[in-house]
Write a protein that holds these residues in place. Structure first.
Motif, PDB file in Angstrom:
ATOM      1  N   ALA A  33      15.252  -3.901 -12.686  1.00 51.65           N
ATOM      2  CA  ALA A  33      14.137  -4.307 -11.650  1.00 51.65           C
ATOM      3  C   ALA A  33      13.099  -3.196 -11.335  1.00 51.65           C
ATOM      4  CB  ALA A  33      14.559  -4.921 -10.523  1.00 51.65           C
ATOM      5  N   VAL A  34      13.670  -1.851 -10.898  1.00 49.78           N
ATOM      6  CA  VAL A  34      12.977  -0.924 -10.756  1.00 49.78           C
ATOM      7  C   VAL A  34      12.136  -0.290 -11.899  1.00 49.78           C
ATOM      8  CG1 VAL A  34      12.940   1.530  -9.851  1.00 49.78           C
ATOM      9  CG2 VAL A  34      14.398  -0.202  -8.745  1.00 49.78           C
ATOM     10  N   GLY A  35      12.958  -0.486 -13.227  1.00 50.11           N
ATOM     11  CA  GLY A  35      12.178  -0.291 -14.302  1.00 50.11           C
ATOM     12  C   GLY A  35      11.019  -1.094 -14.499  1.00 50.11           C
ATOM     13  N   TRP A  36      11.013  -2.291 -14.405  1.00 48.24           N
ATOM     14  CA  TRP A  36       9.788  -3.260 -14.369  1.00 48.24           C
ATOM     15  C   TRP A  36       8.817  -2.935 -13.405  1.00 48.24           C
ATOM     16  CZ3 TRP A  36       9.727  -7.520 -17.683  1.00 48.24           C
ATOM     17  CH2 TRP A  36       8.848  -8.412 -17.473  1.00 48.24           C
ATOM     18  N   VAL A  37       9.192  -2.319 -12.278  1.00 48.35           N
ATOM     19  CA  VAL A  37       8.242  -2.152 -11.066  1.00 48.35           C
ATOM     20  C   VAL A  37       7.230  -0.841 -11.639  1.00 48.35           C
ATOM     21  CG1 VAL A  37       8.177  -0.982  -8.899  1.00 48.35           C
ATOM     22  CG2 VAL A  37       9.556  -2.912  -9.249  1.00 48.35           C
ATOM     23  N   VAL A  38       8.155   0.169 -12.196  1.00 46.73           N
ATOM     24  CA  VAL A  38       7.331   1.489 -12.566  1.00 46.73           C
ATOM     25  C   VAL A  38       6.435   1.088 -13.996  1.00 46.73           C
ATOM     26  CG1 VAL A  38       7.928   3.728 -13.853  1.00 46.73           C
ATOM     27  CG2 VAL A  38       9.515   3.122 -11.869  1.00 46.73           C
ATOM     28  N   ALA A  39       6.711   0.240 -14.653  1.00 42.43           N
ATOM     29  CA  ALA A  39       5.795  -0.071 -15.665  1.00 42.43           C
ATOM     30  C   ALA A  39       4.717  -1.029 -15.476  1.00 42.43           C
ATOM     31  CB  ALA A  39       6.748  -0.801 -16.784  1.00 42.43           C
ATOM     32  N   ARG A  40       4.598  -1.720 -14.224  1.00 45.93           N
ATOM     33  CA  ARG A  40       3.625  -2.476 -13.647  1.00 45.93           C
ATOM     34  C   ARG A  40       3.215  -2.054 -12.352  1.00 45.93           C
ATOM     35  NH1 ARG A  40       7.229  -4.535 -16.826  1.00 45.93           N
ATOM     36  NH2 ARG A  40       6.670  -5.772 -18.325  1.00 45.93           N
ATOM     37  N   GLY A  41       1.862  -2.183 -11.991  1.00 39.75           N
ATOM     38  CA  GLY A  41       1.238  -1.745 -10.641  1.00 39.75           C
ATOM     39  C   GLY A  41       1.115  -0.215 -10.376  1.00 39.75           C
ATOM     40  N   THR A  42       0.574  -0.114  -9.370  1.00 35.51           N
ATOM     41  CA  THR A  42       0.183   1.293  -8.976  1.00 35.51           C
ATOM     42  C   THR A  42       0.575   1.247  -7.503  1.00 35.51           C
ATOM     43  OG1 THR A  42      -2.112   0.840  -8.457  1.00 35.51           O
ATOM     44  CG2 THR A  42      -1.419   1.808 -10.744  1.00 35.51           C
ATOM     45  N   GLY A  43       0.478   2.583  -7.018  1.00 36.39           N
ATOM     46  CA  GLY A  43       0.666   2.791  -5.543  1.00 36.39           C
ATOM     47  C   GLY A  43       2.103   2.710  -5.057  1.00 36.39           C
ATOM     48  N   PRO A  44       2.223   2.643  -3.675  1.00 37.11           N
ATOM     49  CA  PRO A  44       3.579   2.208  -3.157  1.00 37.11           C
ATOM     50  C   PRO A  44       4.268   1.220  -3.396  1.00 37.11           C
ATOM     51  CG  PRO A  44       1.808   2.807  -1.415  1.00 37.11           C
ATOM     52  CD  PRO A  44       1.234   2.532  -2.827  1.00 37.11           C
TER      53      PRO A  44
END
Length: 130
Positions: A33-44
């Protein structure tokens, strides 16, 4: 036992909501899930733990590793509504991890209370309730 997750991007803030129990068996899924987060979006990124039933020492280590991984990508990690059975105690090599009492206070800290849900994107596991 595993976890379910939902990732929402609200303007320049990511919200990773996690449910279930973050134990040894769920660490791999959380890391994904964190990998998914790193690949999408910006900021905190705010990790909303309101639906988490608890976490093990391995689960807490996965949180601190996520903070390191996001920091390497130029992003920060914050926690909202940590489980009542313990607090996160990162070691000295972990970036600071702000803790909010709940998601609403985390969103207020970022000035998003009145704008939540306007034009957001969302991804989730198949087991996350719709």
């Amino acid at each position: 036992m595993t976890i379910e997750w939902r990732y929402t991007v609200e303007q320049d803030l990511g919200i990773l909501s996690v449910s279930g129990y973050l134990g040894l068996e769920a660490v791999h899924r959380f890391t994904g899930a964190v990998g998914w987060v790193v690949a999408r979006g910006t900021g905190p990124v705010v990790v909303d733990l309101a639906e988490l039933r608890g976490w093990s020492a391995e689960g807490q280590l996965a949180i601190t590793e996520a903070a390191r991984r996001l920091a390497a990508a130029g992003r920060s990690l914050e926690l909202a509504a940590i489980p009542a059975d313990g607090s996160l105690v990162p070691d000295g090599s972990c970036p600071p991890v702000p803790v909010h009492s709940d998601l609403a206070s985390a969103l207020a800290e970022h000035g998003l209370v009145d704008r939540i849900g306007e034009g957001h994107q969302e991804w989730r596991t198949s087991g996350w309730p719709t």
